[in-house]
Design an enzyme around this catalytic site. Structure first.
Site, PDB file in Angstrom:
ATOM      1  N   SER A 131      65.060 101.291  37.595  1.00 18.42           N
ATOM      2  CA  SER A 131      66.370 100.650  37.672  1.00 18.42           C
ATOM      3  C   SER A 131      67.371 101.586  38.319  1.00 18.42           C
ATOM      4  CB  SER A 131      66.862 100.250  36.277  1.00 18.42           C
ATOM      5  OG  SER A 131      68.149  99.655  36.365  1.00 18.42           O
ATOM      6  N   LYS A 190      61.448  97.443  31.034  1.00 16.99           N
ATOM      7  CA  LYS A 190      62.301  97.093  32.187  1.00 16.99           C
ATOM      8  C   LYS A 190      62.756  95.641  32.091  1.00 16.99           C
ATOM      9  CE  LYS A 190      64.428  97.154  36.113  1.00 16.99           C
ATOM     10  NZ  LYS A 190      63.766  96.782  37.341  1.00 16.99           N
ATOM     11  N   HIS A 193      65.506  95.578  29.635  1.00 18.71           N
ATOM     12  CA  HIS A 193      66.671  96.161  30.312  1.00 18.71           C
ATOM     13  C   HIS A 193      67.363  95.118  31.176  1.00 18.71           C
ATOM     14  CE1 HIS A 193      68.423  97.768  34.025  1.00 18.71           C
ATOM     15  NE2 HIS A 193      68.799  98.837  33.341  1.00 18.71           N
ATOM     16  N   GLU A 197      71.022  93.436  31.018  1.00 12.65           N
ATOM     17  CA  GLU A 197      71.865  93.477  32.227  1.00 12.65           C
ATOM     18  C   GLU A 197      72.464  92.095  32.516  1.00 12.65           C
ATOM     19  OE1 GLU A 197      70.686  93.640  36.862  1.00 12.65           O
ATOM     20  OE2 GLU A 197      70.031  95.387  35.707  1.00 12.65           O
TER      21      GLU A 197
END
Length: 494
Positions: A131, A190, A193, A197
């Protein structure tokens, strides 16, 4: 072609791949590179990679031949079938002990499958979440590796060297890169994540909407508000760039943001997070609403037609801007806490399901630098899990408990004001609904269970009997209440 000289091979020279290679070169590692379109590789060698130690390979065979043993090959290609195709071409050229690395946004289930397949052949596999976008790839991303521990040890020096760095607990700096778990753990982290986000971005969009239509602020004034927030507890990369975006002027001097079409796309990782939450039984409401809000935004033509015939409320008088902005900051902060609490609930559920031993404090630390959701706030999450590794929910940690309780009155005023003005705040309101549901010892699910038993004989549990004991009632009055099997495998049916 120089044989056995490169530290790592990288296949796929889109912008992310190119920037990672240049980052590796900055840190003293020699990379051999290949791209399916060879002319693109040659252009890279003449351009951005000119004067570096990067080695070009016209074929995959040449790339493999340029690598030191054990060979380390990183794939930066589109997720899905292209990864499987590339693996199929690489495997015959590799030997037991060699390492394959998928640095794309692959679905974690594909990574689990590929890891098992390749480990059976004696190859080590690593699926890593990266990221930070183009800038992060070039100067230091957040990296979330998952897969074979042997693969991790083989690439640790390279990945930790190129990762973002943040102040360490014992002084000095620490890399935003560490092994998170086996097989698909890295790609799942991820995914979580990216789900968080989505929630963060939707929250800031809702705050922007309330400032724009609720208070009538100009982009310049809103930029100042976000810049102020970035100096406080909402300090983060996304708040920082939001202030910059609102201040940016088009060529004629007008705010560029007002000329951008209000239809937001998505690449799928947010949907993966929401879908995984459904499969694992996690109420990831913030991500679900953020994904749905983007989908609704894409219905631009339908919304334009609906705006001509569907009427909303007559807005009540606007609160004094200073008071409302203070409430709005508190509401965004409280909802942000909920978003991260839900994100870590998802990680805990995945760890149970896939038997991953995830270190939640360390995961929060990996996100402190380089990535899109980087913020000072993540250090508070790290501390919470370091103090209580088996913490059931972030809301139960003293810091987050105190701040949500302190913010809730302002939060409720903001959600009520938005509803009164007809301004949609799906993330902010769903976060509040989650908080109100999570803090209650009783919810009306007993009625739902009764309904399910009425029409489908799905059975229910009783408050005056031990958990796990199931009952079914003849709700039409012809039978009565009877205990059913307590064996979950029986489905709880008579």
């Amino acid at each position: 072609m120089t044989l056995n000289q490169a530290d790592i091979g990288l296949i796929g020279l889109a912008v992310m791949g190119q920037n990672l290679v240049l980052n590796m070169d900055d840190h003293g590692f020699t990379a051999a590179v290949h791209n399916r379109t060879v002319s693109k590789m040659e252009s890279f060698l003449r351009g951005g990679a000119s004067g570096t130690r990067v080695i070009g390979a016209r074929t995959i065979g040449e790339l493999v031949g340029a690598l030191r043993k054990p060979r380390r090959v990183m794939m930066m290609v589109k997720a899905g079938a292209p990864v499987d195709e590339l693996i199929g071409r690489l495997v015959p050229l590799l030997e037991p002990g060699d390492v394959l690395i998928d640095g794309g946004n692959s679905h974690f289930a594909d990574t689990i499958r590929r890891a098992a397949h390749l480990e059976a052949k004696g190859l080590h596999y690593l699926g890593i979440g990266i990221s930070g976008g183009e800038e992060g790839a070039r100067h230091g991303p957040s990296i979330m590796p998952g897969g074979s521990p042997q693969a991790w040890e083989a690439v640790r020096p390279i990945l930790q060297a190129i990762a973002a760095r943040v102040p360490g607990e014992a002084g000095g700096e620490e890399p935003c890169c560490d092994w998170v778990g086996p097989d698909g753990a890295g790609h799942f982290v991820k995914t979580a994540h990216n789900g968080i986000e989505y929630g963060d971005m939707q929250l800031l969009g809702e705050a922007y909407h309330l400032m724009k239509e609720g208070l009538g602020l100009s982009p310049e004034a809103m930029s100042a508000v976000f810049a102020g927030w970035n100096k406080g507890r909402l300090n983060s990369f996304l708040v920082e760039i939001t202030a910059q975006i609102l201040a940016f002027r088009d060529e004629d001097g007008s705010p560029l943001v007002e000329r951008i079409l209000d239809a937001a796309g998505q690449k799928g990782t947010g949907r993966w997070a929401a879908a995984s939450a459904q499969e694992l039984g996690v109420p990831l409401t913030m991500v679900g609403e953020a994904v749905s809000a983007r989908s609704l935004s894409m219905l631009k033509e339908e919304r334009l037609a609906a705006a001509k015939v569907l009427r909303g409320p007559k807005p009540p008088p606007v609160d004094p801007p200073r008071n409302f902005l203070a409430d709005l900051e508190a509401a965004v902060f409280a909802a942000k806490i909920i978003s991260y609490a839900q994100g870590f609930m998802l990680l805990r559920a995945a760890a149970r399901e896939y038997r991953w031993d995830l270190n939640y404090g360390r995961i929060a630390a990996l996100w402190r630098g380089g990535c899109i959701i980087r913020s000072n706030f993540l250090q508070k999450i790290r501390y919470a899990y370091e103090r209580t590794p088996d913490l059931a929910n972030l809301l139960l940690a003293p810091y987050f408990q105190v701040h949500v309780e302190a913010a809730q009155t302002a939060w409720r005023r903001v959600v009520a004001a938005a509803a009164g003005r007809g301004i949609p705040v799906p993330a902010m309101s769903s976060a509040l609904n989650f908080y109100d549901g999570y803090r209650r010892g009783w919810l009306p699910a007993n009625l739902i269970q009764a309904q399910r038993d009425f029409f489908g004989a799905h059975t229910y549990e009783r408050t005056d009997r031990p958990r796990g004991e199931s009952f079914h009632t003849d709700w039409t009055g012809r039978g009565g209440t009877a205990a059913s099997s307590t064996d979950p495998a029986q489905g709880g049916r008579l």
